[in-house]
Design a protein around this motif. Structure first.
Motif, PDB file in Angstrom:
ATOM      1  N   PRO A  71       0.825  -1.206   0.000  1.00 20.87           N
ATOM      2  CA  PRO A  71       0.000   0.000   0.000  1.00 20.87           C
ATOM      3  C   PRO A  71       0.858   1.254   0.000  1.00 20.87           C
ATOM      4  CG  PRO A  71      -0.149  -1.163   2.113  1.00 20.87           C
ATOM      5  CD  PRO A  71       0.669  -2.009   1.195  1.00 20.87           C
ATOM      6  N   ASP A  74       0.129   4.013   1.386  1.00 20.69           N
ATOM      7  CA  ASP A  74       0.023   4.658   2.691  1.00 20.69           C
ATOM      8  C   ASP A  74       0.436   3.658   3.765  1.00 20.69           C
ATOM      9  OD1 ASP A  74      -0.536   6.559   4.598  1.00 20.69           O
ATOM     10  OD2 ASP A  74      -2.682   6.115   4.631  1.00 20.69           O
ATOM     11  N   PRO A  75       1.655   3.753   4.279  1.00 21.47           N
ATOM     12  CA  PRO A  75       2.120   2.762   5.240  1.00 21.47           C
ATOM     13  C   PRO A  75       1.460   2.950   6.599  1.00 21.47           C
ATOM     14  CG  PRO A  75       3.695   4.529   5.114  1.00 21.47           C
ATOM     15  CD  PRO A  75       2.621   4.812   4.070  1.00 21.47           C
ATOM     16  N   ASP A  76       1.430   1.874   7.387  1.00 21.01           N
ATOM     17  CA  ASP A  76       0.966   2.038   8.749  1.00 21.01           C
ATOM     18  C   ASP A  76       2.096   2.678   9.566  1.00 21.01           C
ATOM     19  OD1 ASP A  76       2.796   0.036   9.580  1.00 21.01           O
ATOM     20  OD2 ASP A  76       1.272  -1.514   9.527  1.00 21.01           O
ATOM     21  N   ARG A  77       1.788   3.048  10.783  1.00 23.65           N
ATOM     22  CA  ARG A  77       2.767   3.746  11.625  1.00 23.65           C
ATOM     23  C   ARG A  77       4.029   2.915  11.820  1.00 23.65           C
ATOM     24  NH1 ARG A  77       2.184   6.012  17.805  1.00 23.65           N
ATOM     25  NH2 ARG A  77       4.363   6.597  17.958  1.00 23.65           N
ATOM     26  N   HIS A  78       3.881   1.608  12.005  1.00 22.36           N
ATOM     27  CA  HIS A  78       5.045   0.759  12.252  1.00 22.36           C
ATOM     28  C   HIS A  78       5.963   0.702  11.034  1.00 22.36           C
ATOM     29  CE1 HIS A  78       3.476  -0.360  16.122  1.00 22.36           C
ATOM     30  NE2 HIS A  78       2.317  -0.676  15.560  1.00 22.36           N
ATOM     31  N   GLU A  79       5.376   0.632   9.835  1.00 15.89           N
ATOM     32  CA  GLU A  79       6.211   0.608   8.638  1.00 15.89           C
ATOM     33  C   GLU A  79       6.945   1.939   8.468  1.00 15.89           C
ATOM     34  OE1 GLU A  79       6.371  -0.034   3.820  1.00 15.89           O
ATOM     35  OE2 GLU A  79       4.422   0.359   4.735  1.00 15.89           O
ATOM     36  N   LEU A  80       6.243   3.050   8.640  1.00 14.34           N
ATOM     37  CA  LEU A  80       6.882   4.351   8.491  1.00 14.34           C
ATOM     38  C   LEU A  80       8.002   4.518   9.517  1.00 14.34           C
ATOM     39  CD1 LEU A  80       7.086   7.025   7.013  1.00 14.34           C
ATOM     40  CD2 LEU A  80       5.240   7.900   8.472  1.00 14.34           C
ATOM     41  N   ASP A  81       7.771   4.102  10.754  1.00 14.37           N
ATOM     42  CA  ASP A  81       8.822   4.164  11.779  1.00 14.37           C
ATOM     43  C   ASP A  81      10.036   3.332  11.371  1.00 14.37           C
ATOM     44  OD1 ASP A  81       7.232   5.819  13.342  1.00 14.37           O
ATOM     45  OD2 ASP A  81       6.582   4.214  14.689  1.00 14.37           O
ATOM     46  N   GLY A 108       0.829   9.518  16.810  1.00 17.23           N
ATOM     47  CA  GLY A 108       1.438   8.702  15.771  1.00 17.23           C
ATOM     48  C   GLY A 108       2.412   9.496  14.922  1.00 17.23           C
ATOM     49  N   THR A 109       2.999   8.816  13.968  1.00 16.35           N
ATOM     50  CA  THR A 109       3.974   9.404  13.057  1.00 16.35           C
ATOM     51  C   THR A 109       3.225  10.062  11.897  1.00 16.35           C
ATOM     52  OG1 THR A 109       5.499   7.646  13.670  1.00 16.35           O
ATOM     53  CG2 THR A 109       6.026   8.893  11.683  1.00 16.35           C
TER      54      THR A 109
END
Length: 126
Positions: free
Chosen positions: A7, A9-16, A72-73
């Motif tokens: 996707p 739009d990454p989830d917070r964990h992926e972006l981190d 969140g990020t």
């Protein structure tokens, strides 16, 4: 870039995780066989990260600010779509995971590139 089916739009964990893969300060890596200079700077007691990237040899560049909030990020791209920044971060993270000689460490020496060509990881729009 790295995973054309992931996707945008990454989830917070992926972006981190993507942010963690980019070293603080200036470094160089290769994405799609082209050299990129990337600067990561952390500000505001670690609550804001600025990323700037420039493809070496031409005018391609992108930048973004990332806010690390209690909610969140938050990715705030500068004059480019967020999807483009995410694709770039995914490709850069993959290139840094290889590092020089497979060590996982970016090459910070001018004129040296980290990792392999990454030809299957990036497209020319990143």
């Amino acid at each position: 870039m790295t995973d054309r089916h992931a996707p945008a739009d990454p989830d917070r964990h992926e972006l981190d995780a993507l942010l963690t893969s980019i070293p603080e300060g200036w470094s160089r890596t290769e994405i799609d066989g082209r050299g990129w200079a990337i600067t990561r700077t952390t500000h505001a007691q670690g609550k804001v990260i600025t990323l700037s990237a420039e493809r070496l040899g031409d005018a391609e560049q992108l930048s973004a600010n990332v806010w690390l909030t209690s909610a969140g990020t938050v990715l705030k791209p500068c004059e480019v779509p967020a999807e483009r920044v995410i694709r770039f971060l995914r490709a850069a993270a993959d290139s840094y995971s290889v590092g020089p000689s497979g060590t996982g460490t970016p090459d910070r020496r001018p004129g040296r590139a980290a990792g392999g060509s990454g030809a299957d990881q990036a497209d020319s729009t990143a």
